[in-house]
Write a protein that holds these residues in place. Structure first.
Motif, PDB file in Angstrom:
ATOM      1  N   ALA A 175       0.833  -1.207   0.000  1.00 54.50           N
ATOM      2  CA  ALA A 175       0.000   0.000   0.000  1.00 54.50           C
ATOM      3  C   ALA A 175       0.867   1.257   0.000  1.00 54.50           C
ATOM      4  O   ALA A 175       0.570   2.240  -0.710  1.00 54.50           O
ATOM      5  N   LYS A 176       1.927   1.235   0.777  1.00 54.02           N
ATOM      6  CA  LYS A 176       2.827   2.392   0.818  1.00 54.02           C
ATOM      7  C   LYS A 176       3.495   2.596  -0.545  1.00 54.02           C
ATOM      8  O   LYS A 176       3.625   3.723  -1.026  1.00 54.02           O
ATOM      9  N   GLU A 177       3.911   1.492  -1.177  1.00 56.40           N
ATOM     10  CA  GLU A 177       4.546   1.588  -2.489  1.00 56.40           C
ATOM     11  C   GLU A 177       3.549   2.035  -3.545  1.00 56.40           C
ATOM     12  O   GLU A 177       3.891   2.822  -4.444  1.00 56.40           O
ATOM     13  N   GLY A 178       2.309   1.562  -3.460  1.00 55.56           N
ATOM     14  CA  GLY A 178       1.306   1.958  -4.440  1.00 55.56           C
ATOM     15  C   GLY A 178       1.052   3.451  -4.434  1.00 55.56           C
ATOM     16  O   GLY A 178       0.963   4.090  -5.493  1.00 55.56           O
ATOM     17  N   VAL A 179       0.947   4.032  -3.253  1.00 54.77           N
ATOM     18  CA  VAL A 179       0.716   5.473  -3.139  1.00 54.77           C
ATOM     19  C   VAL A 179       1.968   6.251  -3.536  1.00 54.77           C
ATOM     20  O   VAL A 179       1.907   7.226  -4.300  1.00 54.77           O
ATOM     21  N   THR A 180       3.116   5.833  -3.026  1.00 54.18           N
ATOM     22  CA  THR A 180       4.363   6.543  -3.307  1.00 54.18           C
ATOM     23  C   THR A 180       4.685   6.551  -4.796  1.00 54.18           C
ATOM     24  O   THR A 180       5.056   7.587  -5.367  1.00 54.18           O
ATOM     25  N   SER A 181       4.530   5.389  -5.462  1.00 56.42           N
ATOM     26  CA  SER A 181       4.841   5.322  -6.894  1.00 56.42           C
ATOM     27  C   SER A 181       3.896   6.194  -7.701  1.00 56.42           C
ATOM     28  O   SER A 181       4.298   6.807  -8.700  1.00 56.42           O
ATOM     29  N   PHE A 182       2.629   6.278  -7.266  1.00 58.66           N
ATOM     30  CA  PHE A 182       1.665   7.150  -7.960  1.00 58.66           C
ATOM     31  C   PHE A 182       2.078   8.608  -7.819  1.00 58.66           C
ATOM     32  O   PHE A 182       2.087   9.371  -8.800  1.00 58.66           O
ATOM     33  N   LEU A 183       2.432   9.018  -6.602  1.00 59.14           N
ATOM     34  CA  LEU A 183       2.811  10.405  -6.373  1.00 59.14           C
ATOM     35  C   LEU A 183       4.108  10.756  -7.095  1.00 59.14           C
ATOM     36  O   LEU A 183       4.294  11.894  -7.549  1.00 59.14           O
ATOM     37  N   GLU A 184       4.998   9.770  -7.202  1.00 60.17           N
ATOM     38  CA  GLU A 184       6.277  10.012  -7.872  1.00 60.17           C
ATOM     39  C   GLU A 184       6.209   9.749  -9.372  1.00 60.17           C
ATOM     40  O   GLU A 184       7.218   9.867 -10.073  1.00 60.17           O
ATOM     41  N   LYS A 185       5.015   9.377  -9.848  1.00 64.25           N
ATOM     42  CA  LYS A 185       4.780   9.164 -11.281  1.00 64.25           C
ATOM     43  C   LYS A 185       5.782   8.165 -11.880  1.00 64.25           C
ATOM     44  O   LYS A 185       6.422   8.412 -12.906  1.00 64.25           O
ATOM     45  N   ARG A 186       5.885   7.003 -11.228  1.00 56.84           N
ATOM     46  CA  ARG A 186       6.768   5.938 -11.706  1.00 56.84           C
ATOM     47  C   ARG A 186       6.056   4.602 -11.568  1.00 56.84           C
ATOM     48  O   ARG A 186       5.089   4.470 -10.800  1.00 56.84           O
ATOM     49  N   GLN A 235       6.907  -0.888  -7.671  1.00 61.06           N
ATOM     50  CA  GLN A 235       7.743  -2.066  -7.430  1.00 61.06           C
ATOM     51  C   GLN A 235       7.237  -2.716  -6.141  1.00 61.06           C
ATOM     52  O   GLN A 235       7.793  -2.506  -5.065  1.00 61.06           O
ATOM     53  N   PHE A 236       6.160  -3.474  -6.287  1.00 60.21           N
ATOM     54  CA  PHE A 236       5.514  -4.026  -5.097  1.00 60.21           C
ATOM     55  C   PHE A 236       6.375  -5.125  -4.479  1.00 60.21           C
ATOM     56  O   PHE A 236       6.753  -6.091  -5.156  1.00 60.21           O
ATOM     57  N   PRO A 237       6.682  -5.033  -3.187  1.00 58.07           N
ATOM     58  CA  PRO A 237       7.519  -6.049  -2.549  1.00 58.07           C
ATOM     59  C   PRO A 237       6.758  -7.280  -2.067  1.00 58.07           C
ATOM     60  O   PRO A 237       7.362  -8.307  -1.765  1.00 58.07           O
ATOM     61  N   GLY A 238       5.442  -7.203  -1.963  1.00 56.60           N
ATOM     62  CA  GLY A 238       4.659  -8.298  -1.411  1.00 56.60           C
ATOM     63  C   GLY A 238       4.766  -9.569  -2.235  1.00 56.60           C
ATOM     64  O   GLY A 238       4.838  -9.524  -3.471  1.00 56.60           O
ATOM     65  N   ARG A 239       4.776 -10.708  -1.547  1.00 60.40           N
ATOM     66  CA  ARG A 239       4.870 -12.012  -2.192  1.00 60.40           C
ATOM     67  C   ARG A 239       3.752 -12.916  -1.689  1.00 60.40           C
ATOM     68  O   ARG A 239       3.329 -12.827  -0.533  1.00 60.40           O
ATOM     69  N   ILE A 240       3.293 -13.767  -2.597  1.00 62.40           N
ATOM     70  CA  ILE A 240       2.288 -14.772  -2.258  1.00 62.40           C
ATOM     71  C   ILE A 240       2.914 -16.143  -2.488  1.00 62.40           C
ATOM     72  O   ILE A 240       3.466 -16.385  -3.563  1.00 62.40           O
TER      73      ILE A 240
END
Length: 314
Positions: A278-289, A292-297
């Motif tokens: 969730a943190k990466e999703g928001v940050t990447s949107f704000l940084e327009k890039r 790179q989701f770190p979560g693994r299943i």
């Protein structure tokens, strides 16, 4: 890993995409008990592998899977008669045949209510219980179990050469692979009944019109289109969110009311909102890039997610 680790399928992983291919020239891709067990093994492996985000399921050659291997003749679906003939392929169910195969170990899970479990159903339930998107690329005929075992998959793309059929009324056998649960949920009860009653074989255009497949593409473009979508999911979507979405959307089909979804949604928003994706999703949107989701299943699978309805070991 050798492609010929299996006899009836191949399994490959590249770019975080697992490809499971029906490749059985000895049966013309006809379903057998051993093929079913191999498919269960392969889908289970993909679901347990942290490095796999998406699964592609397809066939090699002219057929995807044209249905059961009928080399057993009139006794193909008569297990008692086959047993008397000393032909025993464990786990085939109403979809399997192929007396040339050795018994397949099923760790005591091969019976239900005192009868042999349907092998096509064991495959479809193995797919249903996954936490990762499964994209089917129908390269050719998908008849009988070739259609039914794919119903729990998430996205179905068909070549213009593909044909489909729920032909059980023409064979005098039961619709299998839990299709009496899945089919009406995919295409609606009236279309499901028409196809089951008539047992007709129909083309990709009718399959798309009914919602059985989402796209129909020229045969030469099938795998390019499929892998483009698979790479998009692997590169830009959160594995944790896809697992939550898949489990919830299927699971809520049997919920009594939307409050059950609201209850789990609320828990999910709270739990996933604290995680790195969730943190990466928001940050990447704000940084327009690109993200790179770190979560693994399955390593980061949320514990609160419900099981698929009726999920059991395969």
């Amino acid at each position: 890993m050798s492609e010929r680790e299996f006899q009836h399928i191949t399994y490959e992983v590249s770019e975080r995409i697992a490809t499971i291919t029906i490749d059985s020239p000895q049966t013309r891709n006809g379903f057998t008990g051993l093929m079913g067990q191999e498919l269960i093994t392969a889908f289970g492996r993909a679901d347990r592998d942290d490095e796999v985000k998406v699964v592609v399921f397809t066939g090699k050659g002219k057929f995807f899977c044209p249905g059961a291997d009928l080399s057993g003749g009139a006794n193909t679906f008569d297990y008692d008669a086959r047993a008397k003939d000393a032909v025993d392929v464990v786990g085939t169910g109403a979809s399997g045949a192929g007396g040339e195969e050795p018994p397949v170990p099923t760790e005591g899970r091969d019976e239900i209510d005192g009868v042999r479990r349907d092998g096509g159903g064991r495959v479809s339930l193995a797919i249903a219980s996954m936490h990762k998107p499964v994209i089917v690329a129908f390269n050719g005929a998908a008849v009988g179990v070739g259609s039914t075992m794919t119903l729990p998959c998430d996205i179905r793309i068909a070549s213009e050469d593909a044909r489909f059929g729920f032909v059980f009324s023409k064979r005098g056998i039961m619709p299998e692979a839990a299709s009496t649960w899945f089919l009406s949920r995919v295409v609606g009860i009236n279309r499901a009944l028409e196809w089951v009653y008539t047992g007709k074989v129909f083309d990709a255009a009718e399959a798309k019109e009914a919602g059985l497949v989402s796209r129909v593409v020229p045969a030469a473009e099938l795998m390019d289109v499929t892998y483009a979508l698979a790479r998009e999911l692997a590169e830009t979507s959160s594995a944790v969110t896809m697992a939550a979405g898949r489990t919830m959307l299927w699971g809520m089909l049997t919920a009594d009311n939307p409050w059950e979804a609201h209850r789990l949604d609320s828990k999910g928003i709270y739990e996933l909102g604290r995680q790195a994706d969730a943190k990466e999703g928001v940050t990447s949107f704000l940084e327009k890039r690109p993200p790179q989701f770190p979560g693994r299943i399955p390593s980061d699978l949320p514990e609160w997610l419900p099981d698929f309805p009726g999920a059991q070991p395969q």
